[in-house]
Motif scaffolding. Structure first.
Motif, mmCIF file in Angstrom:
data_model
loop_
_atom_site.group_PDB
_atom_site.id
_atom_site.type_symbol
_atom_site.label_atom_id
_atom_site.label_comp_id
_atom_site.label_asym_id
_atom_site.label_seq_id
_atom_site.Cartn_x
_atom_site.Cartn_y
_atom_site.Cartn_z
ATOM 1 N N LEU A 221 45.983 -50.483 -57.503
ATOM 2 C CA LEU A 221 45.958 -49.626 -56.316
ATOM 3 C C LEU A 221 46.023 -50.470 -55.040
ATOM 4 O O LEU A 221 46.757 -50.135 -54.101
ATOM 5 N N LEU B 182 47.027 -32.891 -55.453
ATOM 6 C CA LEU B 182 46.421 -34.202 -55.683
ATOM 7 C C LEU B 182 44.923 -34.061 -55.917
ATOM 8 O O LEU B 182 44.364 -34.641 -56.849
ATOM 9 N N LEU C 23 42.796 -35.094 -59.212
ATOM 10 C CA LEU C 23 41.637 -35.990 -59.145
ATOM 11 C C LEU C 23 40.408 -35.347 -59.788
ATOM 12 O O LEU C 23 39.629 -36.024 -60.463
ATOM 13 N N GLN D 262 40.775 -41.685 -61.759
ATOM 14 C CA GLN D 262 41.134 -41.246 -60.410
ATOM 15 C C GLN D 262 41.948 -42.318 -59.693
ATOM 16 O O GLN D 262 42.937 -42.008 -59.023
ATOM 17 N N ASP D 263 41.563 -43.576 -59.843
ATOM 18 C CA ASP D 263 42.343 -44.668 -59.258
ATOM 19 C C ASP D 263 43.751 -44.690 -59.839
ATOM 20 O O ASP D 263 44.731 -44.930 -59.131
ATOM 21 N N LEU E 221 45.908 -41.931 -58.312
ATOM 22 C CA LEU E 221 46.362 -42.337 -56.972
ATOM 23 C C LEU E 221 47.464 -43.395 -57.060
ATOM 24 O O LEU E 221 48.452 -43.347 -56.312
ATOM 25 N N ASP F 278 50.776 -41.783 -58.034
ATOM 26 C CA ASP F 278 51.399 -41.080 -56.909
ATOM 27 C C ASP F 278 52.109 -42.060 -55.979
ATOM 28 O O ASP F 278 53.216 -41.786 -55.502
ATOM 29 N N ARG F 279 51.499 -43.210 -55.750
ATOM 30 C CA ARG F 279 52.117 -44.203 -54.858
ATOM 31 C C ARG F 279 53.337 -44.842 -55.502
ATOM 32 O O ARG F 279 54.327 -45.115 -54.830
#
Length: 201
Positions: free
Chosen positions: A58, A86, A90, A173-174, A177, A180-181
Motif C-alpha cells: 500500500l 469501497l 472494507l 482492508q489494506d 485499498l 483499488d489503487r
C-alpha cells in the motif's frame, strides 16, 4: 459456625473478585487498547508478516501513484466505483478477510485482461486470466514498477488462496485499498494507450 465466622469467610471469598472487577472498571480503556495486540500475538508470525507485506504494498502504491499522476493525461473519472462501494468492501473485509482478498484480485485480473485485449496481446475473449496475466506481464506495456506492484499483490493473493496464511481483517482492508489503487493505476495507463474505447472499458 457462628455468624461472625460466616461473614468473615464470605468477605474473604468475595474480596478478590471485587478487586478484579474494580480494577477492570478503572482500567477498562487500557484493557480495550490491549485487545488488538493480543489478537496479533495469537495470529502468529506468518500472519504478522502478511500484514506488514500488505502495508508495504500500500505504501509503495502511494509512492508510484504520486510519481505517475503528472505523466497521466487527465480523463473523466468513471462512476464505476463510488466511495460507498469501497466502504462496503472494507466492511466485508472485516467479516470475510480471505474471501475479500480472493475477490479483490479478480478486479486486477479483469483490468489486465482488458489491457491485453486493448493492445492485441489477447485475441480470444475466452483466454484464461492466467494466460492474460502472463501475456501482459511479459510485455513492456506497463512500467516496471507497476508490474512489480502487480506481482506483489498477486503473491499476497496466492498465499491466501493456497491457505499459507489466514489474513487478519486489517490486512484484508489494506489489500482491498491496494487493489483499488492498482486497478486505477492500470486503468490510467490504458487511457493513454491506443484503442481505448467503450468496447474495452
Amino acid at each position: 459456625m457462628d455468624w461472625l465466622t460466616f461473614i468473615s469467610k464470605l468477605i474473604e471469598a468475595l474480596v478478590w473478585p471485587i478487586v478484579v472487577l474494580i480494577l477492570g472498571l478503572v482500567f477498562r480503556r487500557k484493557l480495550l487498547d490491549l485487545i488488538p495486540a493480543i489478537r496479533k500475538l495469537k495470529a502468529g508470525p506468518v500472519e504478522a508478516e502478511f500484514e506488514l507485506a500488505t502495508k508495504q504494498v500500500l505504501a509503495n502504491l502511494s509512492e508510484v501513484t504520486t510519481l505517475t499522476k503528472s505523466e497521466i493525461t487527465a480523463a473523466p473519472a468513471q462512476p464505476e466505483d463510488t466511495g460507498k462501494q469501497l466502504v462496503s468492501r472494507l466492511l466485508k473485509a472485516r467479516n470475510d478477510p480471505a474471501g475479500m482478498i480472493l475477490d479483490g484480485w479478480t478486479k486486477v485480473d479483469g483490468e489486465l485482461f482488458r489491457l491485453g485485449l486493448q493492445m492485441g496481446l489477447i485475441v480470444d475473449p475466452l483466454t484464461s486470466t492466467t494466460t492474460a496475466y502472463d501475456s501482459v506481464m511479459a510485455s513492456d506495456i506497463l512500467p516496471f514498477e507497476t508490474r512489480r506492484l502487480i506481482r506483489e499483490v498477486r503473491d499476497l493473493r496466492n498465499k491466501v488462496a493456497h491457505a499459507q496464511v489466514a489474513p487478519t481483517p486489517e490486512s484484508a482492508q489494506d489489500y482491498v485499498l491496494a487493489v483499488d489503487r492498482v486497478v486505477e493505476l492500470i486503468r490510467n495507463y490504458r487511457k493513454n494507450l491506443p484503442n481505448y474505447g467503450s468496447a474495452n472499458r
